[in-house]
Scaffold this active site. Structure first.
Site, PDB file in Angstrom:
ATOM      1  N   ARG A 134       0.859  -1.177   0.000  1.00  0.00           N
ATOM      2  CA  ARG A 134       0.000   0.000   0.000  1.00  0.00           C
ATOM      3  C   ARG A 134       0.902   1.235   0.000  1.00  0.00           C
ATOM      4  O   ARG A 134       1.639   1.469   0.968  1.00  0.00           O
ATOM      5  CB  ARG A 134      -0.916  -0.024   1.232  1.00  0.00           C
ATOM      6  CG  ARG A 134      -1.756   1.203   1.356  1.00  0.00           C
ATOM      7  CD  ARG A 134      -2.747   1.165   2.531  1.00  0.00           C
ATOM      8  NE  ARG A 134      -3.296   2.486   2.671  1.00  0.00           N
ATOM      9  CZ  ARG A 134      -3.140   3.279   3.732  1.00  0.00           C
ATOM     10  NH1 ARG A 134      -2.499   2.857   4.807  1.00  0.00           N
ATOM     11  NH2 ARG A 134      -3.630   4.490   3.728  1.00  0.00           N
TER      12      ARG A 134
ATOM     13  N   HIS B 194      -3.038  10.784   0.688  1.00  0.00           N
ATOM     14  CA  HIS B 194      -2.441  10.590   2.010  1.00  0.00           C
ATOM     15  C   HIS B 194      -1.797  11.931   2.393  1.00  0.00           C
ATOM     16  O   HIS B 194      -0.579  12.053   2.475  1.00  0.00           O
ATOM     17  CB  HIS B 194      -1.441   9.433   1.975  1.00  0.00           C
ATOM     18  CG  HIS B 194      -1.056   8.893   3.321  1.00  0.00           C
ATOM     19  ND1 HIS B 194      -1.136   7.560   3.663  1.00  0.00           N
ATOM     20  CD2 HIS B 194      -0.578   9.516   4.423  1.00  0.00           C
ATOM     21  CE1 HIS B 194      -0.712   7.380   4.905  1.00  0.00           C
ATOM     22  NE2 HIS B 194      -0.355   8.573   5.400  1.00  0.00           N
TER      23      HIS B 194
ATOM     24  N   GLU C 145      -7.044   8.448   6.544  1.00  0.00           N
ATOM     25  CA  GLU C 145      -7.246   9.157   7.813  1.00  0.00           C
ATOM     26  C   GLU C 145      -7.740  10.593   7.661  1.00  0.00           C
ATOM     27  O   GLU C 145      -7.053  11.541   8.083  1.00  0.00           O
ATOM     28  CB  GLU C 145      -5.957   9.141   8.644  1.00  0.00           C
ATOM     29  CG  GLU C 145      -5.487   7.741   8.994  1.00  0.00           C
ATOM     30  CD  GLU C 145      -4.225   7.723   9.842  1.00  0.00           C
ATOM     31  OE1 GLU C 145      -3.698   8.795  10.180  1.00  0.00           O
ATOM     32  OE2 GLU C 145      -3.756   6.620  10.166  1.00  0.00           O
TER      33      GLU C 145
ATOM     34  N   ASN D  29      -7.036   1.857  10.254  1.00  0.00           N
ATOM     35  CA  ASN D  29      -5.681   2.067  10.765  1.00  0.00           C
ATOM     36  C   ASN D  29      -5.788   2.075  12.285  1.00  0.00           C
ATOM     37  O   ASN D  29      -6.470   2.939  12.852  1.00  0.00           O
ATOM     38  CB  ASN D  29      -5.121   3.410  10.306  1.00  0.00           C
ATOM     39  CG  ASN D  29      -4.940   3.494   8.789  1.00  0.00           C
ATOM     40  OD1 ASN D  29      -5.171   2.538   8.072  1.00  0.00           O
ATOM     41  ND2 ASN D  29      -4.512   4.656   8.311  1.00  0.00           N
TER      42      ASN D  29
ATOM     43  N   TYR E 212      -3.762   2.061  16.010  1.00  0.00           N
ATOM     44  CA  TYR E 212      -2.505   2.206  16.750  1.00  0.00           C
ATOM     45  C   TYR E 212      -2.676   2.043  18.258  1.00  0.00           C
ATOM     46  O   TYR E 212      -1.870   1.407  18.905  1.00  0.00           O
ATOM     47  CB  TYR E 212      -1.852   3.564  16.442  1.00  0.00           C
ATOM     48  CG  TYR E 212      -1.272   3.583  15.042  1.00  0.00           C
ATOM     49  CD1 TYR E 212       0.020   3.149  14.796  1.00  0.00           C
ATOM     50  CD2 TYR E 212      -2.043   3.977  13.955  1.00  0.00           C
ATOM     51  CE1 TYR E 212       0.549   3.115  13.514  1.00  0.00           C
ATOM     52  CE2 TYR E 212      -1.532   3.954  12.662  1.00  0.00           C
ATOM     53  CZ  TYR E 212      -0.237   3.515  12.445  1.00  0.00           C
ATOM     54  OH  TYR E 212       0.278   3.462  11.184  1.00  0.00           O
TER      55      TYR E 212
ATOM     56  N   GLU F 202      -3.314  -0.113   8.402  1.00  0.00           N
ATOM     57  CA  GLU F 202      -2.075   0.294   9.091  1.00  0.00           C
ATOM     58  C   GLU F 202      -2.102  -0.231  10.519  1.00  0.00           C
ATOM     59  O   GLU F 202      -3.139  -0.148  11.194  1.00  0.00           O
ATOM     60  CB  GLU F 202      -1.941   1.826   9.195  1.00  0.00           C
ATOM     61  CG  GLU F 202      -1.574   2.517   7.923  1.00  0.00           C
ATOM     62  CD  GLU F 202      -1.395   4.029   8.111  1.00  0.00           C
ATOM     63  OE1 GLU F 202      -1.101   4.484   9.241  1.00  0.00           O
ATOM     64  OE2 GLU F 202      -1.566   4.741   7.110  1.00  0.00           O
TER      65      GLU F 202
HETATM   66  O1  IFM Z   1       2.934   7.865   9.772  1.00  0.00           O
HETATM   67  C1  IFM Z   1       1.578   7.861  10.037  1.00  0.00           C
HETATM   68  C2  IFM Z   1       0.788   7.659   8.767  1.00  0.00           C
HETATM   69  O2  IFM Z   1       1.081   8.611   7.798  1.00  0.00           O
HETATM   70  C3  IFM Z   1      -0.696   7.739   9.049  1.00  0.00           C
HETATM   71  N1  IFM Z   1      -1.055   6.848  10.124  1.00  0.00           N
HETATM   72  C4  IFM Z   1      -0.256   6.883  11.320  1.00  0.00           C
HETATM   73  C5  IFM Z   1       1.213   6.752  10.994  1.00  0.00           C
HETATM   74  C6  IFM Z   1       2.047   6.788  12.282  1.00  0.00           C
HETATM   75  O3  IFM Z   1       1.841   7.977  12.963  1.00  0.00           O
END
Ligand code: IFM
Length: 458
Positions: free
Chosen positions: A85, A129, A174, A296, A298, A371
């Protein structure tokens, strides 16, 4: 943090056709910002302003992926990735966001797609992006409707050129971060500090997504998704004030971006009334059926009412929130942290996916984790291995409980330009020496390669 070795053989088995991939983006890797006719992006301009990027750096060279993409494709092949990706830089293809197409810019993605296919790797382009053409920003950027229309025209150009070989498409990455950090708080490009007046940027990105889906469908695309950032919101306490604050945060960061796409409505009528244009009509465009829903993930966020004890003591992983907002971040204690300070909570990924399935039922298309990753220093990155292992197990648990997940993409292939943090945060499976641009696979790269071999063998 030290970690015990985690055997690649001990992970549960994922389906045979599960898509294993790695994600990057143009603005964070390509460099070559003034080459072959590329126009300026908001990030070029933002990074050039004093004090915007913590280490004073910019992305003029980044990892030099523009020139070294063959080496990077080689790394992907050796890893055993099934998909890559990457993002297409809008200002490389349509330098001013509107008007003439830059053939040399399109040629780069043409070469990249061909190199990926020759290596047996599925290309997964993301159309946006975060690198809005600066010329469009000067006309209002995502605060104005025109940008959504220009985005659709650009999507058409890219699909026309790559659509014969690309199967998987992602429209936006995002939009929540662009809205909050770029237009709301000014900590990302374009550096606006509009707080709640940033909301039109959310609506116009979502409209741009819907219009781009139409453009891609017109070229016969059958696998289209969006990559939204989501994470569970945990309330700081069961008090009414903390519950309200957490619900509002969840609404703004999760539901505001999921529900127009999945349900064809905004989660709150008062909020919808603040949005510009024929919102009801736009929602029909925004909510066209998708083939995949990209998430995504985290970290979870713990949120409480502002002003109470401890409120404001935490930040959101480097993001500072102004005190006038009606919610405040709280520390999440009892979990390891990445070098960025983000709590490592794999089970929150299971929680998130199960919540999405419960909330949206059969309106939720098959999910892809577009992600997931972490920032750690060092090449012997046992912490990253533990992170990936934990999150893959959590993902598998969600699948076992019935969530339809079709793929998982690690952020990121190489260390790269981490926006306002500059080069200080290293998310790569592959280390980049920024003085020489030499790539060195980390322990996590070798571990993931063994995982992928083992999964393919079973
Ligand atoms: O680096 C970023 C990415 O561009 C978008 N999602 C989170 C990642 C880590 O912060």
């Amino acid at each position: 943090m030290t970690t015990a070795p985690v055997s690649p053989l001990s992970l549960p088995r994922f389906p045979r056709d599960f898509l294993w991939g790695v994600s990057t983006s143009a603005a964070q890797t390509e460099g070559a910002v003034a080459e072959d006719g590329r126009g300026r992006s908001v990030w070029d301009v933002f990074a050039a302003e004093a004090g915007r990027i913590k280490d004073g750096s910019d992305a003029r060279v980044a990892t030099d992926h523009y020139h070294r993409y063959r080496e990077d494709v080689g790394l992907l092949k050796e890893l055993g990735a099934g998909a890559y990706r990457f993002s297409v830089a809008w200002p490389r293809v349509v330098p001013d966001g509107d008007g003439p197409v830059n053939a040399a810019g399109l040629d780069f993605y043409d070469r990249l797609v061909d190199a990926l296919l020759a290596a047996g790797i599925a290309p997964v382009p993301t159309l946006f992006h975060w690198d809005t053409p600066q010329a469009l920003e000067e006309r209002g950027g995502w605060l104005v409707r025109e940008t959504a229309e220009r985005f659709a025209a650009y999507a058409d150009v890219v699909a026309e050129r790559l659509g014969d070989r690309v199967e998987h498409w992602i429209t936006l990455n995002e939009p929540a971060e662009v809205t909050l950090l770029g237009y709301g708080l000014g900590q990302h490009a374009p550096g606006r500090q509009l707080l709640f007046e940033a909301l039109p940027a959310a609506h116009h990105q979502l409209l741009g997504h819907g219009l781009a889906v139409q453009a891609l469908r017109a070229h016969g695309a059958t696998n289209i998704g969006i990559a939204n950032s989501h994470g569970p919101t945990w309330r700081a306490s069961a008090s009414e004030a903390d519950t309200e604050a957490a619900d509002l945060y969840d609404l703004l960061l999760n539901r505001l971006f999921a529900e127009p796409v999945l349900l064809g409505r905004y989660p709150d009528e008062e909020l919808a009334a603040l949005l510009p244009g024929p919102v009801a009509e736009d929602l029909k465009v925004i909510s066209q059926p998708l083939d995949r829903y990209g998430i995504n993930y985290y970290q979870p966020t713990r949120v409480g009412a502002p002003g109470a004890d401890g409120a404001g003591a935490a930040d959101f992983g480097g993001i500072r929130l102004p005190p006038e907002l009606p919610f405040a971040p709280r520390e999440i204690e009892g979990y390891p942290r990445t070098d960025f300070g983000w709590p490592v909570v794999p089970q929150a990924l299971t929680e998130l996916l199960v919540t999405f399935r419960e909330r949206y039922g059969d309106r939720l298309p098959p999910v892809v984790i577009t992600e997931n990753g972490c920032s750690y220093e060092g090449i012997e990155d046992g912490e990253r291995i533990a992170f990936l292992d934990g999150h893959l197990r959590a993902l598998h648990a969600a699948m076992e409980s019935g969530v339809d997940v079709r793929g998982y993409f690690v952020w990121s292939l190489t260390d790269n330009f981490e926006w306002a943090e500059g080069y200080a945060r290293r998310f790569g499976l592959v280390h980049v020496d920024y003085a020489t641009l030499a790539r060195t696979p980390k322990a996590s790269y070798h571990w993931l390669r063994d995982v992928l071999r083992e999964q393919a063998r079973r």
